[in-house]
Write an enzyme that holds these catalytic residues in place. Sequence first.
Site, short mmCIF file in Angstrom:
data_model
loop_
_atom_site.label_atom_id
_atom_site.label_comp_id
_atom_site.label_asym_id
_atom_site.label_seq_id
_atom_site.Cartn_x
_atom_site.Cartn_y
_atom_site.Cartn_z
N HIS A 195 0.82 -1.21 0.00
CA HIS A 195 0.00 0.00 0.00
C HIS A 195 0.86 1.27 0.00
CE1 HIS A 195 0.80 0.75 4.31
NE2 HIS A 195 0.70 -0.56 4.45
N ASP A 196 0.39 2.26 -0.73
CA ASP A 196 0.98 3.60 -0.79
C ASP A 196 2.36 3.62 -1.43
OD1 ASP A 196 -1.18 4.99 0.78
OD2 ASP A 196 -0.51 3.58 2.30
N GLY B 242 4.89 -1.22 2.61
CA GLY B 242 4.14 0.00 2.38
C GLY B 242 5.02 1.23 2.27
#
Length: 265
Positions: free
Chosen positions: A121-122, A139
């Site tokens: 994520h991100d 992440g």
Amino acid sequence: MASIHPTAIIEDGATVAEGCEIGPYCVIGSKVTLAAGVKLEAHVAVAGRTTIGSGTHIFPFASIGHQPQDLKYAGEDTALEIGENNQIREHVTMNPGTVGGGGVTRVGSNSLFMMGSHVGHDCIVGDHAILANNATLAGHVELDDFVILGGLSAVRQWSRIGTGAIVGGMTGVEFDVIPFGSVIGDRARLAGLNLVGLKRKNFPREQIHALRAAYRDLFESDEGTLRERAQKVSEGSADQPLVKTVTDFILEKENRRFCTPRGGD
């Protein structure tokens, strides 16, 4: 028109552009957008607010856009944006962003994600990247263009890897990697420059020589901190674009740690 196998499930609201090929038993969520010419082989699952650029080819059992592997995630409407002409091989996983990380995971174009690789994520992944089998990004990782990650390598959350860098197989990256750097080891240490990659990109010989000299000044000197050495090298290399790429990367953010030949600075 798109070619959609009768066993595929396309939820209401999904956008499938002309020229897409959707193979057997694929599942496409209601907020997914597939641009022209996207090809999904059998058993691909795409979920969430995911956009996939034209010409991207996804192979069986990839899981794209399902919720982040973050215990803080509470169902927010975050996104995954994938560029054009990527090859995403079997069992690859890519997760959308989280509110705490800006809400978007971005993957560029013309990259190869080999079997089992993971984009957390991100993350922000540039263009022309290669993630070999089972290479993983935690992440908030940032990968610039033309980065190569060897098989079974892992990049810790919030790390940055500069353009043209190469990470050896089974290497754990804990700190930032300079542009054009080459890192190896159980815990990554800087082993020099990615000279093979520089030559393949046809950079002028004089620029490569200047970069090698700058590398020595940055990493073979004990004078001052790495940031202070980078500032000094930058001031004397205004006409050397490769050197400036490295020094700008080091100076861009304060309070960062970098992979060095000594294991950390």
